[in-house]
Design an enzyme around this catalytic site. Structure first.
Site, PDB file in Angstrom:
ATOM      1  N   PRO A   2       0.793  -1.218   0.000  1.00 27.44           N
ATOM      2  CA  PRO A   2       0.000   0.000   0.000  1.00 27.44           C
ATOM      3  C   PRO A   2       0.830   1.274   0.000  1.00 27.44           C
ATOM      4  O   PRO A   2       1.848   1.350   0.679  1.00 27.44           O
ATOM      5  CB  PRO A   2      -0.800  -0.112   1.294  1.00 27.44           C
ATOM      6  CG  PRO A   2       0.029  -0.967   2.177  1.00 27.44           C
ATOM      7  CD  PRO A   2       0.857  -1.840   1.315  1.00 27.44           C
ATOM      8  N   GLU A   3       0.376   2.209  -0.787  1.00 28.51           N
ATOM      9  CA  GLU A   3       0.930   3.559  -0.730  1.00 28.51           C
ATOM     10  C   GLU A   3      -0.165   4.444  -0.140  1.00 28.51           C
ATOM     11  O   GLU A   3      -1.175   3.930   0.330  1.00 28.51           O
ATOM     12  CB  GLU A   3       1.353   4.028  -2.126  1.00 28.51           C
ATOM     13  CG  GLU A   3       2.446   3.141  -2.721  1.00 28.51           C
ATOM     14  CD  GLU A   3       2.948   3.626  -4.078  1.00 28.51           C
ATOM     15  OE1 GLU A   3       2.960   4.839  -4.320  1.00 28.51           O
ATOM     16  OE2 GLU A   3       3.309   2.780  -4.901  1.00 28.51           O
ATOM     17  N   LYS A  58       2.212   6.856   5.129  1.00 29.25           N
ATOM     18  CA  LYS A  58       1.742   5.482   4.956  1.00 29.25           C
ATOM     19  C   LYS A  58       1.462   4.796   6.293  1.00 29.25           C
ATOM     20  O   LYS A  58       1.165   3.607   6.339  1.00 29.25           O
ATOM     21  CB  LYS A  58       2.788   4.663   4.192  1.00 29.25           C
ATOM     22  CG  LYS A  58       3.051   5.161   2.773  1.00 29.25           C
ATOM     23  CD  LYS A  58       4.221   4.430   2.146  1.00 29.25           C
ATOM     24  CE  LYS A  58       4.788   5.208   0.978  1.00 29.25           C
ATOM     25  NZ  LYS A  58       6.106   4.716   0.559  1.00 29.25           N
ATOM     26  N   ARG A 257      15.450   1.271  -6.888  1.00 26.62           N
ATOM     27  CA  ARG A 257      14.045   0.903  -7.076  1.00 26.62           C
ATOM     28  C   ARG A 257      13.735   0.902  -8.562  1.00 26.62           C
ATOM     29  O   ARG A 257      14.189   1.781  -9.309  1.00 26.62           O
ATOM     30  CB  ARG A 257      13.104   1.900  -6.375  1.00 26.62           C
ATOM     31  CG  ARG A 257      13.388   2.095  -4.904  1.00 26.62           C
ATOM     32  CD  ARG A 257      13.172   0.839  -4.098  1.00 26.62           C
ATOM     33  NE  ARG A 257      11.807   0.368  -4.153  1.00 26.62           N
ATOM     34  CZ  ARG A 257      10.807   0.878  -3.456  1.00 26.62           C
ATOM     35  NH1 ARG A 257      11.005   1.872  -2.626  1.00 26.62           N
ATOM     36  NH2 ARG A 257       9.593   0.389  -3.572  1.00 26.62           N
TER      37      ARG A 257
END
Length: 268
Positions: A2-3, A58, A257
């Site tokens: 989840p962001e 978050k 990333r």
DNA sequence: CGAGTCCTGTGT
DNA sequence: ACACAGGACTCG
């Protein structure tokens, strides 16, 4: 995974289902889930009324009250954490929260990266984070981004710059702003800062709206199926044609990333 | 800065 | 068998 938009959707679901409930008992099936002492944390949580549920980047912040005493439980879902209301416990269930006169809240986390922390006040680490991406003004955003000297994608992922953006929405925002992920933030002028600020706001707002309208309700038993995901333009589209210019979507690494961009739309 | 670490599952 | 996964911390 989840962001910000997924966490926002989750807390809205939690508010509907567990707000104002009292915690009858908490059972931790994975001791390392807890920051600090497990038994003490379970004892601290017992009897607390959940008087507020907020999102901080978050992080999920449960505001608690027992008698006159306020405290909080901070939960970070990391990659695979999830809450399920009235679902079935399974091999990935890591915590079980029994609520007085209400449903049972299950916490699932396949990869065991999530963390729960009880504390009397908001932990220092959370206060060090940057502003909410949906609250920061353009003026402040432009000033902050120019004060950094790094690749813009890396800066967007830095939670001390803005809290809540993750890999997907960083890539999608950069695409919408037509900024190359490796562009140097120090050289971002007013025009490009304006585009990026708007793109971040738009992509997050759309994702939250979609999360709110999606059939999947994280907080109910089907939540275990997975997270919703906004239709992406670049994320996970390596090799496909750009929906805007038909150019090829490329993949590269930034801050170790995976980073996706259109080489035609997103100039350096 | 980058690399390694924590974990388990999925896709090639 | 191996790369990769949406996160974040620690270390060199």
């Amino acid at each position: 995974m989840p962001e910000l938009p997924e966490v926002e959707t989750i807390i809205r679901g939690l508010r509907r289902r567990v707000l104002n409930r009292r915690i009858a008992n908490v059972e931790f099936l994975l001791p390392k889930l807890v920051v600090g002492n497990v038994d003490q944390t379970a004892a601290r949580l017992r009897g607390q009324r959940i008087v507020g549920i907020r999102r901080h980047g978050k992080y999920i912040v449960f505001e608690l009250e027992r008698g006159r005493k306020r405290s909080c439980l901070v939960v970070h879902l990391r990659m695979t954490g999830n809450f399920i209301v009235d679902g079935d416990a399974g091999p990935h269930t890591r915590a079980i929260v029994a609520l007085q006169g209400g449903p049972t809240l299950l916490y699932h986390d396949m990869r065991k990266f999530g963390r729960w922390q009880w504390s009397e006040r908001l932990p220092e680490r959370l206060r060090e984070l940057g502003p909410e991406p949906l609250e920061i003004t353009l003026e402040d955003f432009a000033k902050r981004i120019r004060s950094r000297h790094a690749m813009v994608k890396a800066v967007l992922l830095d939670q001390e710059f803005l809290r809540g953006l993750g890999n997907i929405y960083a890539d999608e925002a950069l695409f919408r702003a037509r900024l190359h992920p490796k562009a140097n933030t120090a050289k971002i002028g007013a025009k490009r800062a304006g585009r990026l600020h708007a793109a971040i706001r738009d992509v997050l707002t759309e994702a939250i709206a979609q999360g709110g309208s999606t059939i999947i309700n994280y907080v109910d038993s089907e939540g275990a199926q997975g997270y919703f995901q906004l239709q992406t333009y670049v994320y996970g589209k390596t090799g496909e044609p750009c929906k805007v210019c038909r150019g090829k979507i490329r993949r590269t690494l930034v801050a170790s990333r995976s980073t996706h961009y259109c080489s035609k739309c997103q100039r350096r």
